[in-house]
Design an enzyme around this catalytic site. Structure first.
Site, mmCIF file in Angstrom:
data_model
loop_
_atom_site.group_PDB
_atom_site.id
_atom_site.type_symbol
_atom_site.label_atom_id
_atom_site.label_comp_id
_atom_site.label_asym_id
_atom_site.label_seq_id
_atom_site.Cartn_x
_atom_site.Cartn_y
_atom_site.Cartn_z
ATOM 1 C CE LYS A 83 -3.971 2.211 0.707
ATOM 2 N NZ LYS A 83 -3.483 3.314 -0.154
ATOM 3 C CE LYS A 107 4.539 7.264 7.138
ATOM 4 N NZ LYS A 107 3.989 8.248 6.173
ATOM 5 C CE LYS A 119 5.055 6.536 -0.827
ATOM 6 N NZ LYS A 119 4.006 7.455 -0.309
ATOM 7 C CB THR A 203 -2.021 13.448 7.037
ATOM 8 O OG1 THR A 203 -2.130 12.408 6.053
ATOM 9 C CG2 THR A 203 -0.569 13.552 7.479
ATOM 10 C CB SER A 361 -5.399 4.942 2.752
ATOM 11 O OG SER A 361 -5.215 6.205 2.176
#
Length: 427
Positions: A83, A107, A119, A203, A361
């Site tokens: 992810k 994370k 990414k 965030t 997300s």
């Protein structure tokens, strides 16, 4: 031929320095050693499992064809699909997406999400492209990587210079390829296409909760807490608004043009009304200072929410804040972090503080998969619960183990993937 109307998608951001990847690997190595894992685990987890490089031919509005280079890094799928975001930037590189995929793994590990880190990015400057050229590029990228992504493989999301509209184009292209609707393929989508309420501020809300809990653990209150925020883009501006509502005193903000500081507290509503689409507002003030000066101003909490490598050994001893909460990725170098720790400055690391985005997300992905959607209040409540638990676990681990919160966070983040790799029989 005149270009179509442009799409405003955010402020510019330079590439990650390669040293950040090396620093991240150094802390991961130490974390695995502390956890008792042998060298082989570090060799497996220090780089992405796979890194795909693609070439994307795009017909431009003037009739010419340009070839763009794109990347998709998947760090570890030991616990589930990977992810992570997709960025459009002229300085995207294989090294950059590799480092960022590793951070995403950490994370996800800290928050016990069923994902590994991923990414992606395309080497381009979207500021020089029309909206139709951006659409063709977004769709071309999805076609190029379609074999390795999907709701159970790798789930993209927005990042630097990408937004909900670009995610919508990518979703549509993927659905055409797979010949069925796949809302769980991508997150950060518009609400009408299966996006999650609360995602835009996720965030910032996560950072605010991290500040509140870290301050409380130090026996202090949010009332009158003085905060300086470097960066007034999406994360920084929403954060200022939330902290102002919670009773904190935002005494300083900065953007690309410099910083402003007011010991009595800034009028956040005024600043929000006057910021432009790139998060700039300090140009309206004649008394602004440089960003270097801004970082050293007195405050209880300093929040670097802009760029990486902002606090180094060169300015670490000049920092007057009692606490630093990293809203940006890698704003404090490893060497500076160690120096500040020696000085008694508490640093809440980026992989903990700014994980609200990937957490919501995850909520979006869950809602897509079950076909049942939550209210913004429900989303925020779930995020708060997970942030509070994670912050306290990291700070308690650091306190009991007499280690830095950064090392504690890395230990929490990487352990799940080391164990999963072992149980799968990889090592």
């Amino acid at each position: 031929m005149a270009k179509n109307k442009r799409i405003v998608i955010g402020a510019s951001k330079p590439p990650l320095d390669e040293n950040i990847l090396l620093s991240t690997q150094k802390v991961i190595k130490l974390a695995l050693e502390k956890l008792g894992y042998e060298e082989t685990y570090y060799e497996l987890l220090k780089e992405p499992q796979r890194l795909l490089t693609v070439r994307i031919p795009i017909r431009m509005d003037d009739g010419s064809t340009r070839i763009f280079t794109g990347y998709r890094a998947q760090h570890s799928d030991a616990v589930g699909p990977t992810k992570g975001g997709i960025r459009f930037h002229p300085n995207v590189s294989a090294e950059e997406v590799s480092a960022l995929s590793l951070w995403m793994t950490l994370k996800c590990g800290i928050f016990d999400l069923p994902f590994g880190g991923g990414k992606g990015g395309i080497v381009c400057d979207p500021r020089d492209m029309s909206i139709r050229e951006l659409e063709r590029l977004a769709r071309g990228y999805v076609r190029a990587i379609s074999q390795i992504v999907g709701p159970t493989k790798d789930i993209p999301a927005p990042d630097v210079y990408t937004n909900a509209q670009i995610m919508a184009w990518m979703l549509d292209e993927y659905s055409r390829i797979r010949e069925h609707d796949s809302p769980g393929f991508i997150t950060g989508k518009p609400l009408v296409l299966g996006g999650s309420k609360g995602r835009e501020k996720a965030t910032s809300l996560g950072v605010a909760i991290a500040i509140r809990e870290a301050v409380a653990s130090a026996g202090k209150s949010m009332d009158g807490l003085s905060v300086c925020i470097q960066g007034f883009g999406n994360v920084g501006s929403h954060l200022a608004e939330i902290l102002d509502e919670w009773g904190a005193k935002v005494v300083g903000i900065s953007d690309v043009n410099g910083g402003i500081y007011e010991e009595k507290g800034l009028d956040i509503s005024y600043l929000l009304d006057r910021r432009d689409s790139f998060g700039s507002v300090t140009s309206l003030f004649s008394n602004r200072m440089t960003n270097a000066e801004f970082l050293t101003m007195p405050c209880d909490v300093l929040v670097p929410a802009a760029l990486e490598n902002q606090i180094t050994l060169e300015n670490a001893d000049q920092i007057q804040a009692q606490m630093i909460v990293e809203a940006a990725n890698g704003p404090v170098t490893l060497e500076a972090s160690e120096r500040l720790h020696e000085r008694g400055v508490l640093i809440v690391p980026d992989i903990l503080a700014n994980a609200g985005g990937v957490t919501v997300s995850y909520f979006e992905w869950v809602q897509n998969n079950q076909g049942f959607y939550w209210s913004e209040e429900e989303v925020n409540q779930k995020l708060e619960k997970m942030m509070v638990e994670a912050v306290h676990k990291v700070l308690n681990t650091a306190r009991i183990g007499k280690i830095t919160p950064r090392l504690a966070a890395y230990m929490m983040g990487i352990e799940k993937f080391a164990l999963a790799s072992h149980l799968r029989g990889w090592i």
